[in-house]
Design a protein around this motif. Structure first.
Motif, mmCIF file in Angstrom:
data_model
loop_
_atom_site.group_PDB
_atom_site.id
_atom_site.type_symbol
_atom_site.label_atom_id
_atom_site.label_comp_id
_atom_site.label_asym_id
_atom_site.label_seq_id
_atom_site.Cartn_x
_atom_site.Cartn_y
_atom_site.Cartn_z
ATOM 1 N N ASP A 1 30.804 26.762 43.051
ATOM 2 C CA ASP A 1 31.797 26.886 41.989
ATOM 3 C C ASP A 1 32.512 25.553 41.758
ATOM 4 O O ASP A 1 32.729 25.140 40.614
ATOM 5 C CB ASP A 1 32.807 27.973 42.350
ATOM 6 C CG ASP A 1 33.922 28.090 41.326
ATOM 7 O OD1 ASP A 1 33.646 28.486 40.177
ATOM 8 O OD2 ASP A 1 35.080 27.765 41.674
ATOM 9 N N ALA A 2 32.880 24.872 42.857
ATOM 10 C CA ALA A 2 33.555 23.577 42.730
ATOM 11 C C ALA A 2 32.639 22.543 42.078
ATOM 12 O O ALA A 2 33.085 21.738 41.247
ATOM 13 C CB ALA A 2 34.014 23.094 44.104
ATOM 14 N N ALA A 3 31.346 22.556 42.446
ATOM 15 C CA ALA A 3 30.402 21.596 41.874
ATOM 16 C C ALA A 3 30.221 21.830 40.380
ATOM 17 O O ALA A 3 30.139 20.878 39.590
ATOM 18 C CB ALA A 3 29.057 21.707 42.591
ATOM 19 N N ARG A 4 30.169 23.101 39.972
ATOM 20 C CA ARG A 4 30.039 23.403 38.546
ATOM 21 C C ARG A 4 31.264 22.924 37.773
ATOM 22 O O ARG A 4 31.134 22.326 36.694
ATOM 23 C CB ARG A 4 29.861 24.912 38.351
ATOM 24 C CG ARG A 4 28.485 25.448 38.712
ATOM 25 C CD ARG A 4 28.445 26.965 38.577
ATOM 26 N NE ARG A 4 27.146 27.503 38.869
ATOM 27 C CZ ARG A 4 26.178 27.680 37.981
ATOM 28 N NH1 ARG A 4 26.391 27.327 36.721
ATOM 29 N NH2 ARG A 4 25.008 28.183 38.324
ATOM 30 N N ARG A 5 32.459 23.177 38.308
ATOM 31 C CA ARG A 5 33.672 22.761 37.618
ATOM 32 C C ARG A 5 33.798 21.248 37.598
ATOM 33 O O ARG A 5 34.282 20.669 36.618
ATOM 34 C CB ARG A 5 34.887 23.407 38.288
ATOM 35 C CG ARG A 5 34.974 24.915 38.027
ATOM 36 C CD ARG A 5 36.251 25.541 38.555
ATOM 37 N NE ARG A 5 36.265 25.650 40.003
ATOM 38 C CZ ARG A 5 37.014 24.928 40.819
ATOM 39 N NH1 ARG A 5 37.825 24.010 40.318
ATOM 40 N NH2 ARG A 5 36.965 25.104 42.115
ATOM 41 N N TYR A 6 33.367 20.586 38.695
ATOM 42 C CA TYR A 6 33.417 19.127 38.754
ATOM 43 C C TYR A 6 32.508 18.524 37.691
ATOM 44 O O TYR A 6 32.898 17.607 36.942
ATOM 45 C CB TYR A 6 32.983 18.667 40.148
ATOM 46 C CG TYR A 6 33.155 17.189 40.420
ATOM 47 C CD1 TYR A 6 34.288 16.706 41.069
ATOM 48 C CD2 TYR A 6 32.179 16.273 40.045
ATOM 49 C CE1 TYR A 6 34.440 15.356 41.334
ATOM 50 C CE2 TYR A 6 32.320 14.924 40.302
ATOM 51 C CZ TYR A 6 33.452 14.467 40.945
ATOM 52 O OH TYR A 6 33.596 13.131 41.191
ATOM 53 N N GLY A 7 31.266 19.050 37.597
ATOM 54 C CA GLY A 7 30.336 18.534 36.597
ATOM 55 C C GLY A 7 30.803 18.810 35.185
ATOM 56 O O GLY A 7 30.698 17.963 34.296
ATOM 57 N N SER A 8 31.355 20.019 34.958
ATOM 58 C CA SER A 8 31.851 20.366 33.630
ATOM 59 C C SER A 8 33.005 19.456 33.222
ATOM 60 O O SER A 8 33.066 18.977 32.088
ATOM 61 C CB SER A 8 32.300 21.826 33.624
ATOM 62 O OG SER A 8 32.887 22.172 32.391
ATOM 63 N N ALA A 9 33.913 19.197 34.167
ATOM 64 C CA ALA A 9 35.047 18.328 33.866
ATOM 65 C C ALA A 9 34.585 16.905 33.566
ATOM 66 O O ALA A 9 35.150 16.222 32.712
ATOM 67 C CB ALA A 9 36.037 18.324 35.030
ATOM 68 N N SER A 10 33.541 16.466 34.259
ATOM 69 C CA SER A 10 33.031 15.111 34.033
ATOM 70 C C SER A 10 32.543 14.951 32.605
ATOM 71 O O SER A 10 32.879 13.982 31.916
ATOM 72 C CB SER A 10 31.894 14.815 35.014
ATOM 73 O OG SER A 10 31.280 13.584 34.718
ATOM 74 N N PHE A 11 31.758 15.933 32.112
ATOM 75 C CA PHE A 11 31.255 15.829 30.743
ATOM 76 C C PHE A 11 32.355 16.104 29.722
ATOM 77 O O PHE A 11 32.408 15.470 28.668
ATOM 78 C CB PHE A 11 30.095 16.811 30.535
ATOM 79 C CG PHE A 11 28.820 16.343 31.167
ATOM 80 C CD1 PHE A 11 28.005 15.442 30.508
ATOM 81 C CD2 PHE A 11 28.445 16.787 32.417
ATOM 82 C CE1 PHE A 11 26.826 14.988 31.090
ATOM 83 C CE2 PHE A 11 27.274 16.346 33.000
ATOM 84 C CZ PHE A 11 26.461 15.437 32.334
ATOM 85 N N ARG A 12 33.259 17.054 30.025
ATOM 86 C CA ARG A 12 34.319 17.388 29.087
ATOM 87 C C ARG A 12 35.271 16.212 28.887
ATOM 88 O O ARG A 12 35.799 15.998 27.798
ATOM 89 C CB ARG A 12 35.092 18.605 29.598
ATOM 90 C CG ARG A 12 36.184 19.089 28.632
ATOM 91 C CD ARG A 12 36.807 20.388 29.098
ATOM 92 N NE ARG A 12 37.480 20.252 30.383
ATOM 93 C CZ ARG A 12 37.038 20.761 31.515
ATOM 94 N NH1 ARG A 12 35.891 21.425 31.541
ATOM 95 N NH2 ARG A 12 37.695 20.596 32.653
ATOM 96 N N GLY B 1 36.707 9.999 35.852
ATOM 97 C CA GLY B 1 37.963 9.530 35.294
ATOM 98 C C GLY B 1 38.147 8.022 35.399
ATOM 99 O O GLY B 1 37.497 7.344 36.183
ATOM 100 N N SER B 2 39.034 7.499 34.565
ATOM 101 C CA SER B 2 39.298 6.061 34.532
ATOM 102 C C SER B 2 40.775 5.795 34.772
ATOM 103 O O SER B 2 41.595 6.717 34.791
ATOM 104 C CB SER B 2 38.893 5.488 33.166
ATOM 105 O OG SER B 2 37.553 5.782 32.861
#
Length: 261
Positions: A107-118, A124-125
């Motif tokens: 679940d954490a990996a899915r949210r991490y990947g989704s946040a990266s593309f979103r 982040g920068s």
């Protein structure tokens, strides 16, 4: 024998309930209706929730509703599908319990990947400056940058900065976070817990035609074999054996067509 064991549903749905309950919750229960004694023939089989049960006195089953109301059933009123477990109340342990950490990481990996593309199809920068920036200016800059460059569709656009700002990527990425490795490991751990051959779940890393055919047979003989046995023997013990009207009947799951080459 029953004209409509579960009204308004299909035999497939009934069989799916018998298997899915133990798979997810460790239990699947049905209540036999229209009975006043163990030897009576039930008129209907009512599906019951898989959770909220406990053992009561005098060989009874007690189900507690969401409102805290207790409903007591005699043991002979219940058809209870379950595997042997270490739970003291005898109401099963979910197959997902050993996967608690695995599913949390997935679940954490899915949210991490989704946040990266979103947020820009990249991690982040940070905006750096050698000047002191007021808080209202910080908020305005943050809003402008996110609106212009946030989201996968805005990735890699040219950024125009002001007040001597420098834009640097945050030192983290999907590879460093081992997101890919976690995502690859999850289906393998699930297959191990449920004793499913990996090619049956689409994991074809080391599969070939011969091994896939053999593992297909293993799926029905070994993996599903214990589920079929559990369903058959539960129905014999809890439904057929107590009722004289069912004497001479038996239940068998025919899997010959599935095992045929």
């Amino acid at each position: 024998q029953l004209s409509a064991p579960m009204p308004f549903t299909t035999p497939q749905s009934m069989k799916e309930r018998w298997a899915r309950g133990p798979m997810v919750y460790g239990n699947s229960l049905m209540v036999k209706l229209g009975m006043t004694a163990p030897e009576d023939e039930p008129t209907e089989l009512m599906p019951a929730p898989s959770i909220g049960w406990r053992a009561g006195e005098d060989d009874t089953y007690i189900w507690t509703s969401n409102k805290g109301e207790d409903h007591v059933f005699k043991r002979w009123q219940i058809i209870h599908f379950r595997f042997l477990d270490n739970d003291t109340n005898g109401f099963g342990t979910s197959f997902l319990e050993p996967l608690r950490t695995t599913l949390a990481l997935e679940d954490a990996a899915r949210r991490y990947g989704s946040a990266s593309f979103r947020n820009g199809a990249r991690p982040g920068s940070v905006l750096k400056s050698d000047q002191k920036i007021d808080s209202d200016v910080q908020l305005r800059l943050k809003a402008n940058i996110e609106s212009a460059h946030g989201g996968a569709d805005n990735a890699f656009k040219v950024a125009i900065l002001e007040q001597g700002l420098d834009w640097a990527p945050w030192p983290a990425n999907l590879k460093d976070a081992t997101v890919t490795e976690h995502r690859e490991l999850t289906p393998k751990e699930v297959a191990a817990v449920f004793d499913i051959p990996q090619p049956a779940m689409g994991i074809l890393d080391e599969a070939n035609f011969g091994s896939v055919e053999a593992l297909h047979t293993m799926l029905y003989q070994d993996t599903l074999g214990r589920w079929v046995t559990m369903i058959e023997e539960t129905l014999r013990t809890d439904l057929i054996a107590p009722c004289p009207a069912y004497r001479g009947y038996d239940v068998k799951c025919d899997m010959n067509a599935l095992l045929r080459g």
